[in-house]
Design a protein around this motif. Sequence first.
Motif, short mmCIF file in Angstrom:
data_model
loop_
_atom_site.label_atom_id
_atom_site.label_comp_id
_atom_site.label_asym_id
_atom_site.label_seq_id
_atom_site.Cartn_x
_atom_site.Cartn_y
_atom_site.Cartn_z
N GLY A 154 0.79 -1.22 0.00
CA GLY A 154 0.00 0.00 0.00
C GLY A 154 0.82 1.27 0.00
N ASP A 155 0.18 2.35 -0.47
CA ASP A 155 0.86 3.65 -0.59
C ASP A 155 1.22 4.24 0.77
OD1 ASP A 155 0.76 3.54 -3.35
OD2 ASP A 155 -1.11 4.69 -3.49
N ASP A 156 0.37 4.00 1.79
CA ASP A 156 0.68 4.53 3.12
C ASP A 156 1.96 3.92 3.67
OD1 ASP A 156 -1.55 6.11 3.03
OD2 ASP A 156 -2.79 4.81 4.29
N LYS A 157 2.11 2.59 3.49
CA LYS A 157 3.32 1.93 3.95
C LYS A 157 4.54 2.37 3.12
CE LYS A 157 1.53 -0.60 7.25
NZ LYS A 157 1.52 -2.07 7.28
N ARG A 158 4.32 2.60 1.84
CA ARG A 158 5.41 3.09 0.99
C ARG A 158 5.92 4.43 1.52
NH1 ARG A 158 6.88 2.48 -4.39
NH2 ARG A 158 5.05 1.18 -4.75
N LYS A 159 5.00 5.35 1.79
CA LYS A 159 5.41 6.67 2.27
C LYS A 159 6.12 6.56 3.62
CE LYS A 159 3.75 11.35 3.20
NZ LYS A 159 4.60 11.51 4.39
N GLN A 170 1.45 -5.34 -5.57
CA GLN A 170 1.56 -5.00 -6.98
C GLN A 170 2.65 -5.80 -7.70
OE1 GLN A 170 2.04 -0.76 -7.38
NE2 GLN A 170 0.14 -0.28 -6.28
N ALA A 171 3.75 -6.04 -7.04
CA ALA A 171 4.87 -6.74 -7.68
C ALA A 171 4.52 -8.20 -7.92
CB ALA A 171 6.12 -6.63 -6.82
N LYS A 172 4.79 -8.69 -9.11
CA LYS A 172 4.47 -10.08 -9.45
C LYS A 172 5.53 -11.06 -8.95
CE LYS A 172 1.74 -8.94 -13.56
NZ LYS A 172 1.60 -9.13 -15.03
N ASP A 173 6.78 -10.60 -8.87
CA ASP A 173 7.89 -11.46 -8.47
C ASP A 173 8.80 -10.66 -7.54
OD1 ASP A 173 10.19 -13.02 -8.25
OD2 ASP A 173 10.03 -13.79 -10.29
N LEU A 174 8.62 -10.85 -6.23
CA LEU A 174 9.36 -10.05 -5.26
C LEU A 174 10.85 -10.31 -5.34
CD1 LEU A 174 7.04 -10.44 -2.12
CD2 LEU A 174 7.11 -8.56 -3.76
N ALA A 175 11.24 -11.58 -5.49
CA ALA A 175 12.66 -11.91 -5.57
C ALA A 175 13.31 -11.28 -6.79
CB ALA A 175 12.86 -13.42 -5.58
#
Length: 360
Positions: free
Chosen positions: A214-219, A234-239
């Motif tokens: 989420g955007d709040d955690k990003r900020k 959102q990311a399909k492949d974290l690694a």
Amino acid sequence: MGLPQEQDAAVKQGEGHEATAPVKKVPVPQEPGPGQILVKINWTGLCASDKSLIHDEWKAFGVAMQDAAKGIAGHEGAGEVVAVHSDVQSLWKVGDRAGVKWVVSVCRDCEFCTNGTDELHCPKQLNSGFTMPGTFQEYCLTDGRYATRIPEGVTDEEAGPIMCGGVTAYTACKRSTVRPGQWIVMIGGGGGLGHFGVQYAKAMGMRVIAVDGGDDKRKLCKDLGAEEFIDFEQAKDLAAEVTRITTYGAHAVIVFAASKEGYAVAPAMLRPGGTVVSVGLPKDPSVVAGAPPIMMALKKLNIVGSVTGTLKDVEEALDFTARGLVHPILTKGTLADVDKFCKLMEAGKLPGRAVLRIAA
């Protein structure tokens, strides 16, 4: 001593997921026992471990709050010393500021206590909110030989969460063996533990990749010093994202989130010789920290655990705050908010670290 006869405390009622911790009147200890001090708790943190003990989430592992705790959880207390037993008067006086931690006391005689680094594994240790009444009460007894002195420049509301959450994150950073300039991933970087980890790692010169949703955690993570943020929603492949950022993978991954998915992906984020630090404690007994043996062997990976911190670790963690380098993001409430905050924590909607105002 002018102490009241009764005090407010949040006391565990019921069992399992439906258990609650309503405020009740309980007796105030009138005199510290040998080696003890009595602390008037001004603020206490609410840790995920408190939620787990109140809701019996670790029963599958044979871990549950003991009768000796009298249903009172809490192990992140900070306040003022109001009574001192005669045999620790050389250490404490009335009016001193003291912190109450998960480990209340150790035997000081066993191999773990005497090796200078490992007293957290003392087999005779007592624990706040587990084998002794914890800090979800106005007045709390603790061992004067193991209590923490709160330094100038650190408020009680900040010191409380550092007694467990802060020092747990700090010690995990040390366990990672990451050196300044190297990459470290924080899974759950925007949570109660993770937001501490981002700050300590940044202050220690590490390059931080925070993983959360989420955007709040990003900020939050970027504001606290994370160089990169990966949104797991959102990311399909974290690694693959970690490899893209670091070229060869991270030097270490700390798993703060108590999630199966976090532990599953962590080893794949590492470069050869990298280290996974296990911190988050899932209630699902099937979750394992590790990797397939072929990955472990070919990449020479390390899987280590980290739990809270020693008396010296706590002093060091507090010093970062005294120097203005680390500050917890606090969601404030009172004893009456224990159940509400536990629900928010369960839903992943509790920003930063919860603290409860105890004494007026």
